[in-house]
Design an enzyme around this catalytic site. Structure first.
Site, PDB file in Angstrom:
ATOM      1  CB  CYS A   1      -0.146  -0.255 -16.746  1.00  0.00           C
ATOM      2  SG  CYS A   1      -1.943  -0.044 -16.818  1.00  0.00           S
TER       3      CYS A   1
ATOM      4  CB  CYS B   1      -3.087   3.836 -15.652  1.00  0.00           C
ATOM      5  SG  CYS B   1      -2.067   2.919 -14.498  1.00  0.00           S
TER       6      CYS B   1
ATOM      7  CB  CYS C   1      -5.282   0.586 -17.730  1.00  0.00           C
ATOM      8  SG  CYS C   1      -5.229   0.912 -15.957  1.00  0.00           S
TER       9      CYS C   1
ATOM     10  CE  LYS D   1      -4.663  -3.458 -11.354  1.00  0.00           C
ATOM     11  NZ  LYS D   1      -3.769  -2.630 -12.177  1.00  0.00           N
TER      12      LYS D   1
ATOM     13  NE  ARG E   1      -6.165   4.016  -8.803  1.00  0.00           N
ATOM     14  CZ  ARG E   1      -7.356   3.427  -8.887  1.00  0.00           C
ATOM     15  NH1 ARG E   1      -8.444   4.129  -8.638  1.00  0.00           N
ATOM     16  NH2 ARG E   1      -7.455   2.168  -9.253  1.00  0.00           N
TER      17      ARG E   1
ATOM     18  NE  ARG F   1      -6.943   2.182 -12.483  1.00  0.00           N
ATOM     19  CZ  ARG F   1      -6.541   3.319 -13.062  1.00  0.00           C
ATOM     20  NH1 ARG F   1      -7.050   3.703 -14.213  1.00  0.00           N
ATOM     21  NH2 ARG F   1      -5.631   4.073 -12.470  1.00  0.00           N
TER      22      ARG F   1
ATOM     23  CD  GLU G   1      -9.705 -11.806 -16.860  1.00  0.00           C
ATOM     24  OE1 GLU G   1      -8.702 -12.078 -17.541  1.00  0.00           O
ATOM     25  OE2 GLU G   1     -10.433 -10.822 -17.080  1.00  0.00           O
TER      26      GLU G   1
ATOM     27  CE  LYS H   1      -2.518  -4.273  -8.044  1.00  0.00           C
ATOM     28  NZ  LYS H   1      -2.094  -3.434  -9.114  1.00  0.00           N
TER      29      LYS H   1
ATOM     30  CB  SER I   1      -0.829   1.179  -2.122  1.00  0.00           C
ATOM     31  OG  SER I   1      -2.086   1.227  -2.767  1.00  0.00           O
TER      32      SER I   1
ATOM     33  CE1 TYR J   1       4.407  -0.240  -3.229  1.00  0.00           C
ATOM     34  CE2 TYR J   1       2.515  -1.432  -2.350  1.00  0.00           C
ATOM     35  CZ  TYR J   1       3.119  -0.736  -3.377  1.00  0.00           C
ATOM     36  OH  TYR J   1       2.456  -0.551  -4.558  1.00  0.00           O
TER      37      TYR J   1
HETATM   38  C1  PBG Z   1      -2.050   0.232 -12.495  1.00  0.00           C
HETATM   39  C2  PBG Z   1      -1.634  -0.418 -11.238  1.00  0.00           C
HETATM   40  C3  PBG Z   1      -2.245  -0.222 -10.013  1.00  0.00           C
HETATM   41  C4  PBG Z   1      -1.510  -0.937  -9.075  1.00  0.00           C
HETATM   42  C5  PBG Z   1      -0.468  -1.576  -9.747  1.00  0.00           C
HETATM   43  N1  PBG Z   1      -0.562  -1.247 -11.101  1.00  0.00           N
HETATM   44  C6  PBG Z   1      -3.361   0.649  -9.628  1.00  0.00           C
HETATM   45  C7  PBG Z   1      -4.629   0.648 -10.341  1.00  0.00           C
HETATM   46  O1  PBG Z   1      -4.993  -0.274 -11.058  1.00  0.00           O
HETATM   47  O2  PBG Z   1      -5.312   1.654 -10.195  1.00  0.00           O
HETATM   48  C8  PBG Z   1      -1.823  -0.971  -7.619  1.00  0.00           C
HETATM   49  C9  PBG Z   1      -0.714  -1.292  -6.699  1.00  0.00           C
HETATM   50  C10 PBG Z   1      -0.958  -0.894  -5.297  1.00  0.00           C
HETATM   51  O3  PBG Z   1      -2.049  -0.418  -4.911  1.00  0.00           O
HETATM   52  O4  PBG Z   1      -0.021  -1.065  -4.505  1.00  0.00           O
HETATM   53  N2  PBG Z   1      -1.784  -0.380 -13.652  1.00  0.00           N
END
Ligand code: PBG
Length: 325
Positions: free
Chosen positions: A119, A121, A129, A195, A205, A217, A233, A248, A274, A313
């Site tokens: 990505c 970002c 992104c 996603k 973040r 986003r 998708e 996700k 996260s 995690y």
């Molecule tokens: C960004 C990306 C994100 C996550 C994985 N890849 C965050 C976003 O899209 O802002 C999130 C993973 C997580 O929250 O554990 N390409």
């Protein structure tokens, strides 16, 4: 009906319960994210994710050696680069921190599976992104070539799997073409296919230092309200050549996972993100919830819903718990 039917007959002792258990967790289906940053001897805590760190490559290797003792042997790499710019050029720098980590892991752990998140970002100064125009719109097609370029760099550095997480339209096909042209036909693509634009990415973040400098986003990530569109998708990404697809976040989207599982033949991956981690960890640290039981219950639910593989995690802890029995 009762009194003939008594489902409790099969719940009378642990052995019997284990025999009729329908869904089981195993360490081989867990993927562990790693945040790598430049430097030496760096182990930088992430406030909203207790126990998770940003690592320099040397320390990431040491950490991974301990993680591997739990049976976890698949790592997903995110990079925090030294410099950011408008187009995210750090994403295709062969000397960038993720390619360095991939080469080091490849050398030290030849049997590990290394997945490179792909990505822009983390590499753009605006945190989006994709490429941004003067009006602040995220441009789809100009982003594709940049992603393709980064994919080749990551695969050449040793990534076993390329995992695009940007949600630009058409990127799986473009990445597949670029990999094939570079002689990397055997490298699979794990597409972050469905996603959602989620509040649960909040702690990430901070971990990946990729918060958007303006806006959000929602013009590229999906509306959490949309199930049919998630299927669309996923099917599009498979048609473009995705070898594995992802949903996700995980726990708020179990219905999507179930439907994707029923509609496709490729492996389905779920990302316990996260915010999902932080909710359990935070409650556990306050003594409000039994951490092990909550983690095992959520991961089992994610598997039961249809995920074949889970990015979490908690992977090392789960590996340890599975060893303990
Ligand atoms: C960004 C990306 C994100 C996550 C994985 N890849 C965050 C976003 O899209 O802002 C999130 C993973 C997580 O929250 O554990 N390409």
């Amino acid at each position: 009906m009762f009194p003939i039917e008594r489902p409790r007959r099969l719940r009378q002792n642990p052995t019997l319960r284990a025999m009729v258990q329908e869904t089981r967790l195993a360490v081989d289906e867990l993927i562990y994210p790693l945040f790598v940053r430049p430097g030496q001897g760096v182990q930088q805590p992430i406030a909203a994710m207790p126990g998770i760190f940003q690592w320099s490559v040397d320390r990431a290797l040491e950490h991974a050696a301990i993680v591997r003792e739990t049976g976890v042997n698949c790592f997903l790499f995110f990079g925090i680069p030294a410099h950011k710019d408008a187009i995210g050029s750090g994403a295709w720098d062969p000397e960038g921190v993720v390619p360095q980590a991939l080469r080091a892991f490849r050398r030290h752990f030849p049997d590990a599976v290394l997945i490179a998140d792909l990505c822009l970002c983390e590499y753009t100064d605006h945190g989006h992104c994709g490429v941004v125009d003067a009006q602040g719109r995220i441009l789809n097609d100009p982003t594709l070539d940049l992603l393709a370029r980064a994919a080749v760099v990551l695969a050449e550095a040793g990534a076993d799997v390329i995992a695009p997480s940007d949600m630009m339209d058409g990127r799986v096909a473009r990445i597949r073409q670029a990999l094939d042209e570079a002689g990397l036909q055997t490298v699979p693509i794990l597409s972050y296919a469905a996603k959602f634009a989620s509040a649960f990415y909040g702690p990430f973040r901070e971990a990946a230092e990729n918060a958007p400098a303006f806006g959000d986003r929602r013009t590229y990530q999906m509306d959490p309200a949309n199930r049919r569109e998630a299927i669309k998708e996923v099917l599009l990404d498979i048609a473009e050549g995705a070898d594995l697809v992802m949903v996700k976040p995980a726990l708020p989207y179990l219905d999507v996972l179930r439907e994707v599982r029923e509609r496709v033949l490729v492996p389905v991956v779920a990302y316990q993100v996260s915010g999902e981690f932080a909710m359990i960890k935070g409650a556990a640290q306050h003594g409000w919830i039994d951490e092990r039981r909550a983690v095992e219950e959520t991961l089992t639910a994610i598997r039961r819903a249809g995920a074949d593989l889970i990015i979490t995690y908690y992977a090392p802890e789960v590996g340890r718990w599975l060893q303990q029995g």
